[in-house]
Write an enzyme that holds these catalytic residues in place. Structure first.
Site, short mmCIF file in Angstrom:
data_model
loop_
_atom_site.label_atom_id
_atom_site.label_comp_id
_atom_site.label_asym_id
_atom_site.label_seq_id
_atom_site.Cartn_x
_atom_site.Cartn_y
_atom_site.Cartn_z
N ASP A 50 19.70 -27.08 -76.69
CA ASP A 50 19.60 -25.76 -77.30
C ASP A 50 18.76 -25.87 -78.57
O ASP A 50 19.19 -26.53 -79.52
CB ASP A 50 21.03 -25.27 -77.60
CG ASP A 50 21.05 -23.99 -78.40
OD1 ASP A 50 20.01 -23.29 -78.42
OD2 ASP A 50 22.11 -23.69 -79.00
N ASP A 127 12.83 -23.81 -59.06
CA ASP A 127 13.81 -23.35 -58.09
C ASP A 127 13.37 -21.95 -57.64
O ASP A 127 13.12 -21.09 -58.48
CB ASP A 127 15.18 -23.26 -58.80
CG ASP A 127 16.32 -23.70 -57.91
OD1 ASP A 127 16.38 -23.22 -56.77
OD2 ASP A 127 17.16 -24.50 -58.37
N ASP A 229 16.05 -22.39 -52.69
CA ASP A 229 17.50 -22.26 -52.76
C ASP A 229 18.08 -21.57 -51.53
O ASP A 229 17.60 -20.50 -51.13
CB ASP A 229 17.82 -21.42 -54.01
CG ASP A 229 19.29 -21.22 -54.21
OD1 ASP A 229 19.96 -22.20 -54.56
OD2 ASP A 229 19.78 -20.09 -54.00
N GLU A 283 16.87 -26.28 -49.81
CA GLU A 283 18.26 -26.72 -49.92
C GLU A 283 18.92 -26.57 -48.56
O GLU A 283 18.84 -25.53 -47.92
CB GLU A 283 18.99 -25.83 -50.94
CG GLU A 283 20.39 -26.31 -51.20
CD GLU A 283 21.26 -25.22 -51.82
OE1 GLU A 283 20.94 -24.04 -51.73
OE2 GLU A 283 22.30 -25.61 -52.38
N HIS A 349 23.83 -29.82 -59.51
CA HIS A 349 24.61 -28.84 -60.27
C HIS A 349 25.69 -28.17 -59.43
O HIS A 349 26.44 -27.34 -59.95
CB HIS A 349 23.64 -27.78 -60.82
CG HIS A 349 23.01 -27.00 -59.71
ND1 HIS A 349 22.15 -27.58 -58.79
CD2 HIS A 349 23.15 -25.72 -59.32
CE1 HIS A 349 21.79 -26.67 -57.91
NE2 HIS A 349 22.38 -25.53 -58.21
N ASP A 350 25.74 -28.46 -58.13
CA ASP A 350 26.78 -27.88 -57.27
C ASP A 350 27.88 -28.88 -56.94
O ASP A 350 28.74 -28.60 -56.11
CB ASP A 350 26.16 -27.37 -55.96
CG ASP A 350 25.26 -26.17 -56.17
OD1 ASP A 350 25.53 -25.39 -57.12
OD2 ASP A 350 24.30 -26.01 -55.42
C1 GLC Z 1 22.56 -22.69 -54.05
C2 GLC Z 1 22.56 -23.16 -55.48
C3 GLC Z 1 23.84 -22.73 -56.12
C4 GLC Z 1 23.89 -21.22 -56.08
C5 GLC Z 1 23.72 -20.69 -54.67
C6 GLC Z 1 23.41 -19.23 -54.67
O1 GLC Z 1 23.55 -23.29 -53.30
O2 GLC Z 1 22.33 -24.54 -55.54
O3 GLC Z 1 23.97 -23.20 -57.42
O4 GLC Z 1 25.10 -20.79 -56.60
O5 GLC Z 1 22.64 -21.32 -54.00
O6 GLC Z 1 22.12 -18.99 -55.14
#
Ligand code: GLC
Length: 578
Positions: A50, A127, A229, A283, A349-350
């Site tokens: 930040d 992304d 994504d 993804e 991040h998931d």
């Molecule tokens: C993908 C992302 C995740 C997000 C989801 C909806 O799985 O990696 O973080 O919440 O898509 O966009």
């Protein structure tokens, strides 16, 4: 006679051609490409640095830290979404695809950050979130305003007069219901994720063109690739048939890779990817191996690499074992040894922190297991993705109470369980270990206030471990996780066999040790990883001759007796083979 000779020559020529084609097919995974040789660093902007003291990470913060990224040796930075967004799902709900989220800064900040990356020889992957937009996107505002709107068909609607729509499961909805009734036009709209993330209608060519234009906008700015994504879900059968038996654990079988998704990907390739030198990864890799191949096999001209979930799914299941992990990676490698290409990742991040899933976060083994995980990710065939913080061995946050969580998925699932009279204690236990918020806490720069991330209270609290695990502690220690990570990245760069070489698992059923060779021509390496808290042994084939130790995450060399190697707990060693 002449006729016979001509026939024979033709047959021989055809056989030659077929053989040449077969050879070519065989070698696709050996073909040199920059994106195969790259090490990708996934950066979660909200929690990285930040710069303006509002408790939220931002682009200027990233720019401040570019020298750090460069020092790691990584080639590509993948940024989670930074576009304008009301932040229902931390930027995965985009209200303007051509603008920067206010909290993250301005387009000028973006240009400076991109320039800074390029100056340092690093590339940027963005992304691209186009399974859905935000409900605050102008398209949706218009679409929602009238059944006759020109944007109506950018989304999926079910008019009230047709009765209740066939059930669709929603991943983030408090009721698990993907249809939301909208009073103004007396229709339901579809949202596989949250109510504020309406699904886009890919069967509409106008929508597809909008997406390609957005991609070109960023490619013209100089970005180097896209991570797409939830893309496997973007196409829907718009007749919306009844899905018998659809539920939270099998929705992928119903939602993924609906035709004609491959036609759209080929169209996208022709319209965008073929025109720029971009890296592409979607993804999810579909429902099976065939789906994954169809996405990435070279001749199909769709995407560069698959990003399959099997391995992380194994790691976050209650009956995880390293043996299962090994079998999963080995199965995928075998499938892709000739064609197609894989992403190698265990954190993002998931997911909760990788060390809490497949390593050992205790004080005793934290460092060794973090280094072992780096060794693993950087020695497999495929493009490695490292999630920020994993290079310093960050562990799970240590949240206890639901009020500490910020993630819409965790919070809405909690509410759902509450409404169903579910077992909330069990829910909390599971999420303390596996909630994705665990890996979304601020990057731990030092042991000062807010872990050096911000001068004010961060949007999500700092993880419990920051006093012990932080970059400053590690920078000047040659034995630290981060310096080991740097060493491993360099080792991968210096040994292309780790990118292109064949992978063969050794002592496949060994439950503690994951060992494999990487071989291309005369370049031969043996990787031996002890994924356990006890000293363990692996016996390598008689004909295998180890020479030098190239990498070792512990000060002690393993003992070798008659081709049996004994490794200390969480020891990781790479040998050169003769
Ligand atoms: C993908 C992302 C995740 C997000 C989801 C909806 O799985 O990696 O973080 O919440 O898509 O966009």
């Amino acid at each position: 006679m002449i006729k016979k000779t001509i026939q024979l020559v033709t047959i021989i020529w055809m056989m030659g051609m077929l053989h040449a084609q077969a050879q070519l097919n065989k070698n696709y995974s050996k073909q040199r490409k920059w994106w195969k040789e790259a090490v990708v660093y996934q950066l979660y902007p909200r929690s990285f640095k930040d710069s303006d003291g509002d408790g939220v990470g931002d682009l200027k913060g990233i720019t401040e830290k570019l020298n750090y990224l460069k020092s790691l040796g990584v080639d590509v930075v993948w940024l989670n979404p930074i576009y304008s967004s009301p932040n229902d799902d931390n930027g995965y709900d985009i209200s303007d695809y051509r603008n920067i989220m206010k909290e993250f800064g301005t387009m000028k900040d973006f240009d400076q950050m991109l320039e800074g990356m390029h100056e340092r020889g690093m590339r940027l992957v963005m992304d691209l979130v186009v399974n859905h937009s935000s409900d605050e996107h102008e398209w949706f505002r218009q679409a929602r305003s009238s059944r006759d709107s020109k944007y109506r068909n950018y989304y999926h609607w079910w008019p009230e007069e047709k009765g209740t729509p066939p059930y669709r499961y929603s991943l983030f909805d408090v009721n698990h219901d993907a249809w939301k009734y909208d009073t103004l036009t007396r229709s339901y709209y579809l949202h596989y994720f949250s109510r504020k993330q309406p699904d886009l209608n890919w069967s509409n060519p106008d929508l597809r063109k909008e997406v390609y234009d957005i991609m070109k906008f960023w490619a013209d700015k100089g970005v180097d690739g896209f991570r797409m994504d939830a893309f496997q879900f973007c196409v829907k059968d718009t007749s919306f048939p009844v899905f018998e038996g659809l539920n939270a654990s099998n929705f992928v079988q119903f939602y993924a890779m609906v035709p004609p998704i491959h036609d759209y990907l080929q169209e996208m390739h022709k319209e965008v990817y073929a025109k720029y030198n971009l890296m592409s990864v979607a993804e999810g890799a579909g429902r099976n191996m065939q789906d994954a191949h169809d996405l990435v096999d070279t001749q199909r001209k769709e995407l560069n690499m698959a990003y399959a979930f099997d391995a992380v799914d194994v790691s976050s299941s209650p009956d995880y074992s390293m043996l299962k992990l090994k079998k999963t990676f080995t199965k995928w490698d075998k499938e892709f040894q000739n064609d197609g290409w894989l992403s190698i990742f265990m954190g993002n991040h998931d997911q909760s922190r990788v060390i809490d899933r497949i390593g050992n976060p205790s004080e005793q083994y934290r460092e060794a297991s973090a280094k072992l995980i780096s060794t693993f990710l950087l020695t497999m065939r495929g493009t490695p993705y490292i999630y920020n913080g994993d290079e310093i061995g960050m562990t799970n946050a240590g949240f206890k109470d639901i009020s500490e969580f910020k993630d819409i998925q965790t919070i809405n699932e909690y509410k759902y369980q509450q409404s169903q009279g579910g077992d909330l204690a069990a829910f909390m236990q599971k999420n303390i270990k596996y909630s994705r918020d665990n890996s979304r806490t601020p990057f731990q720069w030092n042991d000062g206030d807010n872990a050096g991330f911000s001068t004010s209270q961060p949007w999500i609290r700092v993880g419990n471990s920051y006093k012990e695990i932080n970059l400053q502690n590690q920078e000047n220690n040659p034995e630290s996780c981060v310096n080991y990570f740097r060493q491993m990245v360099k080792f991968r760069k210096d040994n292309k066999v780790l990118v292109y070489g064949d992978y063969t698992v050794v002592d496949e059923n060994n439950p503690n040790i994951y060992a494999y060779t990487r071989i291309e021509g005369n370049h031969k390496l043996l990787v031996v990883l002890n994924f356990s808290d006890v000293t363990s042994q692996v016996t390598i084939p008689k004909a295998m001759r180890v020479s030098t130790v190239e990498i070792n995450n512990l000060p002690t060399k393993p003992t070798i007796t008659n081709n049996t190697i004994a490794l200390l707990p969480w020891q990781a060693v790479i040998y050169k083979l003769n």
